[in-house]
Design a protein around this motif. Structure first.
Motif, PDB file in Angstrom:
ATOM      1  N   SER A 161       0.827  -1.201   0.000  1.00 12.73           N
ATOM      2  CA  SER A 161       0.000   0.000   0.000  1.00 12.73           C
ATOM      3  C   SER A 161       0.866   1.257   0.000  1.00 12.73           C
ATOM      4  N   LEU A 162       1.967   1.195   0.721  1.00 17.49           N
ATOM      5  CA  LEU A 162       2.859   2.338   0.813  1.00 17.49           C
ATOM      6  C   LEU A 162       3.446   2.725  -0.541  1.00 17.49           C
ATOM      7  N   VAL A 163       3.973   1.749  -1.289  1.00 18.14           N
ATOM      8  CA  VAL A 163       4.600   2.100  -2.562  1.00 18.14           C
ATOM      9  C   VAL A 163       3.560   2.629  -3.544  1.00 18.14           C
ATOM     10  N   ALA A 164       2.322   2.134  -3.448  1.00 16.66           N
ATOM     11  CA  ALA A 164       1.257   2.662  -4.307  1.00 16.66           C
ATOM     12  C   ALA A 164       0.932   4.106  -3.936  1.00 16.66           C
ATOM     13  N   SER A 165       0.909   4.403  -2.642  1.00 17.39           N
ATOM     14  CA  SER A 165       0.641   5.773  -2.186  1.00 17.39           C
ATOM     15  C   SER A 165       1.772   6.717  -2.590  1.00 17.39           C
ATOM     16  N   LEU A 166       3.008   6.257  -2.456  1.00 18.76           N
ATOM     17  CA  LEU A 166       4.137   7.086  -2.882  1.00 18.76           C
ATOM     18  C   LEU A 166       4.086   7.366  -4.373  1.00 18.76           C
ATOM     19  N   ALA A 167       3.680   6.372  -5.155  1.00 21.43           N
ATOM     20  CA  ALA A 167       3.565   6.572  -6.599  1.00 21.43           C
ATOM     21  C   ALA A 167       2.524   7.648  -6.919  1.00 21.43           C
ATOM     22  N   GLN A 168       1.414   7.655  -6.185  1.00 24.37           N
ATOM     23  CA  GLN A 168       0.396   8.687  -6.395  1.00 24.37           C
ATOM     24  C   GLN A 168       0.952  10.077  -6.097  1.00 24.37           C
ATOM     25  N   LEU A 169       1.649  10.192  -4.958  1.00 30.05           N
ATOM     26  CA  LEU A 169       2.239  11.477  -4.599  1.00 30.05           C
ATOM     27  C   LEU A 169       3.258  11.922  -5.635  1.00 30.05           C
ATOM     28  N   HIS A 170       4.132  11.019  -6.027  1.00 28.78           N
ATOM     29  CA  HIS A 170       5.200  11.377  -6.972  1.00 28.78           C
ATOM     30  C   HIS A 170       4.637  11.714  -8.351  1.00 28.78           C
ATOM     31  N   ALA A 171       3.641  10.960  -8.796  1.00 31.00           N
ATOM     32  CA  ALA A 171       3.041  11.243 -10.098  1.00 31.00           C
ATOM     33  C   ALA A 171       2.358  12.608 -10.111  1.00 31.00           C
ATOM     34  N   GLN A 172       1.778  12.989  -8.993  1.00 29.48           N
ATOM     35  CA  GLN A 172       1.065  14.266  -8.897  1.00 29.48           C
ATOM     36  C   GLN A 172       1.988  15.449  -9.192  1.00 29.48           C
ATOM     37  N   TYR A 173       3.260  15.321  -8.830  1.00 23.35           N
ATOM     38  CA  TYR A 173       4.201  16.443  -8.991  1.00 23.35           C
ATOM     39  C   TYR A 173       5.379  16.086  -9.896  1.00 23.35           C
ATOM     40  N   TRP A 174       5.223  15.058 -10.715  1.00 25.20           N
ATOM     41  CA  TRP A 174       6.330  14.559 -11.531  1.00 25.20           C
ATOM     42  C   TRP A 174       6.810  15.627 -12.513  1.00 25.20           C
ATOM     43  N   ASN A 175       8.068  16.047 -12.352  1.00 25.85           N
ATOM     44  CA  ASN A 175       8.677  17.040 -13.241  1.00 25.85           C
ATOM     45  C   ASN A 175       7.768  18.257 -13.407  1.00 25.85           C
ATOM     46  N   SER A 176       7.151  18.680 -12.313  1.00 36.05           N
ATOM     47  CA  SER A 176       6.123  19.718 -12.380  1.00 36.05           C
ATOM     48  C   SER A 176       6.714  21.095 -12.656  1.00 36.05           C
ATOM     49  N   PRO A 177       6.126  21.846 -13.603  1.00 36.19           N
ATOM     50  CA  PRO A 177       6.559  23.232 -13.829  1.00 36.19           C
ATOM     51  C   PRO A 177       6.230  24.130 -12.643  1.00 36.19           C
ATOM     52  N   ARG A 178       5.407  23.645 -11.735  1.00 30.91           N
ATOM     53  CA  ARG A 178       5.038  24.452 -10.569  1.00 30.91           C
ATOM     54  C   ARG A 178       6.241  24.729  -9.668  1.00 30.91           C
ATOM     55  N   PHE A 179       7.280  23.870  -9.731  1.00 28.03           N
ATOM     56  CA  PHE A 179       8.461  24.105  -8.904  1.00 28.03           C
ATOM     57  C   PHE A 179       9.204  25.374  -9.321  1.00 28.03           C
ATOM     58  N   ALA A 180       8.911  25.857 -10.518  1.00 29.56           N
ATOM     59  CA  ALA A 180       9.504  27.127 -10.969  1.00 29.56           C
ATOM     60  C   ALA A 180       8.510  28.277 -10.846  1.00 29.56           C
ATOM     61  N   ASN A 181       7.305  27.971 -10.350  1.00 27.72           N
ATOM     62  CA  ASN A 181       6.260  28.990 -10.264  1.00 27.72           C
ATOM     63  C   ASN A 181       5.703  29.068  -8.845  1.00 27.72           C
ATOM     64  N   ASP A 182       4.473  28.605  -8.644  1.00 24.59           N
ATOM     65  CA  ASP A 182       3.850  28.781  -7.332  1.00 24.59           C
ATOM     66  C   ASP A 182       4.455  27.898  -6.244  1.00 24.59           C
ATOM     67  N   LEU A 183       5.220  26.857  -6.635  1.00 25.54           N
ATOM     68  CA  LEU A 183       5.893  26.020  -5.644  1.00 25.54           C
ATOM     69  C   LEU A 183       7.404  26.275  -5.619  1.00 25.54           C
ATOM     70  N   SER A 184       7.812  27.447  -6.043  1.00 22.78           N
ATOM     71  CA  SER A 184       9.244  27.765  -6.054  1.00 22.78           C
ATOM     72  C   SER A 184       9.823  27.833  -4.646  1.00 22.78           C
ATOM     73  N   TRP A 185       8.964  27.961  -3.646  1.00 20.36           N
ATOM     74  CA  TRP A 185       9.424  27.999  -2.259  1.00 20.36           C
ATOM     75  C   TRP A 185       9.795  26.612  -1.728  1.00 20.36           C
ATOM     76  N   VAL A 186       9.376  25.533  -2.437  1.00 26.12           N
ATOM     77  CA  VAL A 186       9.724  24.173  -2.010  1.00 26.12           C
ATOM     78  C   VAL A 186      11.218  23.960  -2.257  1.00 26.12           C
ATOM     79  N   GLU A 187      11.936  23.592  -1.234  1.00 26.39           N
ATOM     80  CA  GLU A 187      13.389  23.464  -1.313  1.00 26.39           C
ATOM     81  C   GLU A 187      13.812  22.072  -1.769  1.00 26.39           C
ATOM     82  N   GLY A 188      15.072  21.947  -2.143  1.00 24.15           N
ATOM     83  CA  GLY A 188      15.646  20.648  -2.428  1.00 24.15           C
ATOM     84  C   GLY A 188      15.919  19.907  -1.126  1.00 24.15           C
ATOM     85  N   PRO A 189      16.515  18.717  -1.200  1.00 27.22           N
ATOM     86  CA  PRO A 189      16.801  17.944   0.015  1.00 27.22           C
ATOM     87  C   PRO A 189      17.679  18.715   0.992  1.00 27.22           C
ATOM     88  N   LEU A 190      17.542  18.384   2.259  1.00 30.00           N
ATOM     89  CA  LEU A 190      18.333  19.040   3.295  1.00 30.00           C
ATOM     90  C   LEU A 190      19.820  18.925   2.982  1.00 30.00           C
TER      91      LEU A 190
END
Length: 299
Positions: free
Chosen positions: A85-114
């Motif tokens: 169930s976990l890997v299926a849930s992670l796939a849903q989350l990852h697909a939702q933001y896969w290579n998303s242009p939002r990281f350069a726009n409204d989600l530009s505040w989301v940082e890279g890994p620590l």
């Protein structure tokens, strides 16, 4: 009738680490700005705020116990079903933001890994404290990380970015009925999704279970990504990423064990380290990293 309140740690060293890495600020931002839209189950945020420098933050969150959620342990007889169930849930989350242009726009505040000197400090402390008890690969990987931290981190940043939880070990997960939920978003980031998958499989699954089921679990992740609309990737590429990101699980386990009871109980930290050590040996992670870094094995 109850809420869960999250504040900076009272332990001075833990507080310094959380403030210096921005973990509290990062998690507070997640609950205020992003929690309501992600496709996975997360604690409902009643309120969240933080100071600009991250020294103060406050999160008022859903009390998951009161909501009837449960928290599986490593010896749960249904752990394999939970992992599926976990890997299926992670796939849903990852697909939702896969290579998303939002990281350069409204989600530009989301940082890279620590990225912070604390990682190198703790791996060095782990090598000095318990390196002599560990298998040979532990010492070699620790020396590689300490000596080439920036290049090591860059190797773990390669690949298509998405939104990741960043700390998906068993202690940060819960079940709401049959649905997997994710808590503790202090390490969320934009990064390759396999970081999450490899972290859970190599850190939280008992070694024999991981060995027996890892290929099937990765195939389930691949199929769930495809079903959710992410671009299809060949399994060989997914498998190579998995071998590479086993190193992320190892770094997380080593730093946690080196921090002692400040982050997890010593027993939990040592179990995760044992599992991660076995994974990097089983998967040939060390020679793969030497190859990725363009250095000779052991040199």
């Amino acid at each position: 009738e109850a809420i869960f309140v999250k504040l900076p740690p009272s332990d001075p060293t833990s507080r310094e680490m959380v403030v210096a890495t921005g973990m509290g600020r990062r998690e507070s931002q997640f609950y205020r700005k992003l929690a309501a839209e992600v496709s996975v189950r997360v604690p409902e945020a009643r309120w969240s705020a933080w100071s600009d420098d991250g020294s103060s933050y406050l999160m008022l969150l859903e009390d998951l116990v009161e909501s009837g959620c449960r928290f599986p342990a490593g010896d749960d007889p249904l752990l394999l079903e939970y992992a599926r169930s976990l890997v299926a849930s992670l796939a849903q989350l990852h697909a939702q933001y896969w290579n998303s242009p939002r990281f350069a726009n409204d989600l530009s505040w989301v940082e890279g890994p620590l990225r912070h000197e604390w990682g190198r400090i703790l791996v060095k402390a782990g090598l000095e404290s318990f390196g002599s008890e560990m298998p040979d690969a532990f010492g070699k990987l620790a020396e590689l990380y300490i000596g080439q931290t920036r290049a090591f981190d860059a190797v773990l940043d390669r690949g298509t970015h998405t939104l990741i939880h960043g700390d998906a070990h068993l202690g940060n997960l819960f079940l709401d009925g049959d649905r997997v939920g994710f808590l503790d978003w202090a390490c969320f980031a934009h990064a390759p999704g396999m970081r999450d998958v490899a972290y859970f499989l190599c850190n939280s699954l008992p070694t024999e279970l991981r060995r027996a089921e890892e290929r099937d679990l990765l195939l389930r992740y691949q199929r769930a990504l495809d079903a959710a609309g992410a671009p299809t990737r060949p399994f060989d590429a997914i498998w190579r990423d998995y071998r590479r990101f086993a190193a992320y699980s190892w770094v997380a386990a080593t730093t946690t064990a080196a921090a002692g009871s400040r982050m997890q109980s010593v027993a939990v930290g040592r179990r995760a380290l044992q599992r991660s050590n076995a994974a990097i040996e089983d998967l040939g992670t060390l020679p793969l990293l030497f190859e990725e870094l363009g250095v000779r094995s052991g040199g």
